[in-house]
Design a protein around this motif. Structure first.
Motif, short mmCIF file in Angstrom:
data_model
loop_
_atom_site.label_atom_id
_atom_site.label_comp_id
_atom_site.label_asym_id
_atom_site.label_seq_id
_atom_site.Cartn_x
_atom_site.Cartn_y
_atom_site.Cartn_z
N LEU A 67 -17.87 -5.89 -7.88
CA LEU A 67 -16.77 -5.70 -7.07
C LEU A 67 -15.74 -6.24 -7.46
O LEU A 67 -14.55 -5.62 -7.45
CB LEU A 67 -17.16 -5.79 -5.43
CG LEU A 67 -18.15 -4.87 -4.97
CD1 LEU A 67 -18.56 -5.41 -3.57
CD2 LEU A 67 -17.62 -3.50 -4.64
N ALA A 68 -15.80 -7.39 -7.75
CA ALA A 68 -14.73 -8.11 -8.17
C ALA A 68 -14.21 -7.71 -9.34
O ALA A 68 -12.89 -7.54 -9.73
CB ALA A 68 -14.94 -9.56 -8.17
N PHE A 69 -14.79 -7.40 -10.46
CA PHE A 69 -14.48 -6.53 -11.74
C PHE A 69 -13.94 -5.41 -11.43
O PHE A 69 -12.64 -5.11 -12.03
CB PHE A 69 -15.76 -6.80 -12.80
CG PHE A 69 -15.31 -6.02 -13.90
CD1 PHE A 69 -14.63 -6.60 -15.02
CD2 PHE A 69 -15.82 -4.57 -14.02
CE1 PHE A 69 -14.33 -5.87 -16.11
CE2 PHE A 69 -15.38 -4.12 -15.15
CZ PHE A 69 -14.88 -4.87 -16.40
N SER A 70 -14.39 -4.56 -10.59
CA SER A 70 -13.81 -3.24 -10.10
C SER A 70 -12.27 -3.60 -9.66
O SER A 70 -11.75 -2.76 -10.22
CB SER A 70 -14.81 -2.68 -9.18
OG SER A 70 -14.52 -1.18 -8.76
N ARG A 71 -12.33 -4.30 -8.56
CA ARG A 71 -11.05 -4.57 -7.98
C ARG A 71 -9.99 -4.96 -9.28
O ARG A 71 -8.82 -4.31 -8.88
CB ARG A 71 -11.20 -5.50 -6.95
CG ARG A 71 -11.72 -5.08 -5.47
CD ARG A 71 -11.65 -6.41 -4.54
NE ARG A 71 -12.55 -5.94 -3.48
CZ ARG A 71 -13.58 -6.75 -3.17
NH1 ARG A 71 -13.80 -7.96 -3.86
NH2 ARG A 71 -14.58 -6.35 -2.25
N ASN A 72 -10.34 -5.89 -10.03
CA ASN A 72 -9.26 -6.26 -11.07
C ASN A 72 -8.99 -5.11 -11.77
O ASN A 72 -8.08 -4.81 -12.13
CB ASN A 72 -10.16 -7.43 -11.70
CG ASN A 72 -9.08 -8.01 -12.86
OD1 ASN A 72 -8.12 -8.00 -12.52
ND2 ASN A 72 -9.75 -8.43 -14.03
N ASP A 73 -10.27 -4.19 -12.31
CA ASP A 73 -9.94 -3.11 -12.96
C ASP A 73 -9.10 -2.04 -12.40
O ASP A 73 -8.08 -1.44 -13.00
CB ASP A 73 -11.28 -2.57 -13.23
CG ASP A 73 -11.15 -1.49 -14.63
OD1 ASP A 73 -10.44 -1.92 -15.45
OD2 ASP A 73 -11.99 -0.73 -14.44
N LEU A 77 -5.40 -0.95 -13.53
CA LEU A 77 -4.92 0.70 -13.66
C LEU A 77 -3.80 0.85 -12.75
O LEU A 77 -2.88 1.77 -13.09
CB LEU A 77 -6.20 1.50 -13.15
CG LEU A 77 -7.37 1.36 -14.15
CD1 LEU A 77 -8.57 2.26 -13.57
CD2 LEU A 77 -6.98 2.05 -15.35
N ARG A 78 -3.40 0.31 -11.55
CA ARG A 78 -2.56 0.62 -10.77
C ARG A 78 -1.28 0.05 -11.49
O ARG A 78 -0.20 0.84 -11.29
CB ARG A 78 -2.56 0.16 -9.49
CG ARG A 78 -3.52 0.58 -8.53
CD ARG A 78 -3.44 0.00 -6.96
NE ARG A 78 -4.54 0.47 -6.15
CZ ARG A 78 -5.73 -0.43 -5.97
NH1 ARG A 78 -5.47 -1.54 -6.15
NH2 ARG A 78 -6.61 0.30 -4.92
N ALA A 79 -1.41 -1.01 -12.00
CA ALA A 79 -0.15 -1.57 -12.66
C ALA A 79 0.38 -0.67 -13.80
O ALA A 79 1.41 -0.51 -14.21
CB ALA A 79 -0.37 -3.01 -13.33
N LYS A 80 -0.59 0.04 -14.37
CA LYS A 80 -0.27 0.86 -15.72
C LYS A 80 0.26 2.19 -15.11
O LYS A 80 1.10 2.48 -15.73
CB LYS A 80 -1.59 1.04 -16.38
CG LYS A 80 -2.18 0.11 -17.24
CD LYS A 80 -3.53 0.28 -18.09
CE LYS A 80 -3.98 -0.78 -18.99
NZ LYS A 80 -5.17 -0.29 -19.67
N VAL A 81 -0.06 2.74 -13.99
CA VAL A 81 0.32 3.80 -13.24
C VAL A 81 1.71 3.67 -12.79
O VAL A 81 2.68 4.35 -13.16
CB VAL A 81 -0.52 4.42 -12.07
CG1 VAL A 81 0.14 5.29 -11.14
CG2 VAL A 81 -1.94 4.65 -12.43
N GLU A 85 4.72 5.53 -14.35
CA GLU A 85 5.83 6.29 -13.37
C GLU A 85 7.10 5.67 -13.70
O GLU A 85 8.06 6.54 -13.73
CB GLU A 85 5.44 6.06 -12.06
CG GLU A 85 4.27 6.78 -11.62
CD GLU A 85 3.62 6.43 -10.43
OE1 GLU A 85 4.36 5.18 -9.59
OE2 GLU A 85 3.07 7.19 -9.61
N GLN A 86 7.32 4.39 -13.95
CA GLN A 86 8.55 4.01 -14.26
C GLN A 86 9.32 4.48 -15.73
O GLN A 86 10.21 4.74 -15.78
CB GLN A 86 8.80 2.31 -14.58
CG GLN A 86 8.53 1.53 -13.08
CD GLN A 86 8.41 0.20 -13.10
OE1 GLN A 86 8.06 -0.18 -14.18
NE2 GLN A 86 8.58 -0.72 -11.91
N GLU A 87 8.25 4.61 -16.65
CA GLU A 87 8.72 5.25 -17.75
C GLU A 87 9.17 6.81 -17.86
O GLU A 87 9.99 7.09 -18.34
CB GLU A 87 7.70 5.13 -18.73
CG GLU A 87 7.50 3.81 -19.46
CD GLU A 87 6.35 3.68 -20.51
OE1 GLU A 87 5.95 4.49 -20.89
OE2 GLU A 87 5.97 2.38 -20.78
#
Length: 102
Positions: A67-73, A77-81, A85-87
């Motif tokens: 779960l911790a790995f999934s949350r981190n992942d 992914l959210r940061a990449k999105v 979006e900014q780009e």
């Protein structure tokens, strides 16, 4: 003769008492063996339960780690999105500016 009879009767009584005591000792020995077997069974069952608990705790730890790995992942992914979006927004702004220049 009377003393011999009394002696024989007393001897027979003591033999009966001795037999009863031997039987009691035998019964107590059997009870003790049964109790030892019951105790061994309980110890075995306790060991099985403790082993199962350790396995459950290990599974729980693995699930928590996943779960911790999934949350981190997910956060990655959210940061990449957000970055994408900014780009996109930046590219759209550039496109608008380019269109206005034309």
């Amino acid at each position: 003769e009377a003393q011999r009879g009394q002696f024989a009767a007393r001897n027979a009584q003591m033999q009966r008492e001795l037999s009863e005591l031997k039987q009691q000792r035998f019964d107590i020995g059997n009870q003790s063996e049964r109790k030892d077997m019951e105790l061994d069974l309980l110890k075995t069952r306790l060991a099985e339960i403790e082993h199962a608990q350790r396995k459950d705790r290990a599974k729980e730890a693995n699930i928590c780690a996943a779960l911790a790995f999934s949350r981190n992942d997910n956060e990655t992914l959210r940061a990449k999105v957000v970055k994408l979006e900014q780009e996109i927004s930046s590219l759209q702004s550039e496109k608008v500016e380019s269109a206005e220049m034309v």
